[in-house]
Design an enzyme around this catalytic site. Structure first.
Site, short mmCIF file in Angstrom:
data_model
loop_
_atom_site.label_atom_id
_atom_site.label_comp_id
_atom_site.label_asym_id
_atom_site.label_seq_id
_atom_site.Cartn_x
_atom_site.Cartn_y
_atom_site.Cartn_z
N SER A 15 -3.39 -28.14 18.36
CA SER A 15 -4.37 -28.56 18.09
C SER A 15 -4.53 -30.10 17.74
O SER A 15 -5.52 -30.68 18.13
CB SER A 15 -4.98 -28.45 16.72
N GLU A 16 -3.78 -30.44 16.82
CA GLU A 16 -3.11 -31.88 16.11
C GLU A 16 -3.03 -33.26 17.75
O GLU A 16 -2.97 -34.66 17.74
CB GLU A 16 -1.69 -32.12 16.10
N GLY A 17 -3.15 -32.68 19.17
CA GLY A 17 -2.29 -32.97 20.05
C GLY A 17 -0.87 -33.78 20.79
O GLY A 17 -0.76 -33.93 21.43
#
Length: 161
Positions: A15-17
């Site tokens: 999600s944070e990449g």
């Protein structure tokens, strides 16, 4: 760690990449927040890199324009200092980053939700920590709950009945 916690942590890095960064050489644990002067990754895990990355004006709403976020969970340097002391961490290794993330999840009262597969509840409780989660006011967007659920399951997590 139980399988749902492992899956939740991997989902957070996705999600944070950081997990999918084209620059990572360490499953996202080596990623520096992206900005004008970002080196993209760091290689010395002995300490948090504390790189002050500058953003383009207006690129990150509600931000000072500078961030020290680094690692798989994009931990700010100022938080690293507190958690390093609190948890007696020896370094900023993947294990130490996981320990910080687990502690943050626990501090939000979400550890039980994570372990039992109450994903929506866990995400809601943790949304004020990670800008990539839905339900916060960071103004940086956020992943949709359906996409997070799919990733959580694909990473080995199980939802509550």
């Amino acid at each position: 760690m139980d399988k749902n916690t492992v899956a939740f942590l991997k989902m957070l890095r996705w999600s944070e990449g950081t997990l999918t960064s084209p620059y990572t050489k360490c499953d996202g644990y080596d990623v520096v927040v992206s900005g004008i002067n970002s080196p993209h990754i760091f290689t010395d895990f002995s300490q948090h890199p504390n790189i002050r990355v500058i953003f383009r004006p207006g690129a990150v709403p509600k931000s000072s324009g500078i961030s020290t976020a680094a690692g798989g969970y994009q931990i700010l340097y100022r938080y690293w200092l507190s958690y390093k002391a609190l948890l007696s961490l020896p370094d900023f290794s993947p294990a130490s980053q996981d320990a910080i993330a687990v502690r943050m999840i626990s501090e939000r009262g979400a550890a039980g939700d994570v372990s039992s597969g109450k994903l929506a509840s866990a995400i809601s409780k943790c949304s004020n920590i990670w800008a990539s989660l839905p339900g916060n006011n960071y103004g940086q967007g956020g992943k949709k709950i359906d996409a997070l659920t799919q990733k959580f399951i694909s990473f080995g997590g199980s939802l509550a009945d």
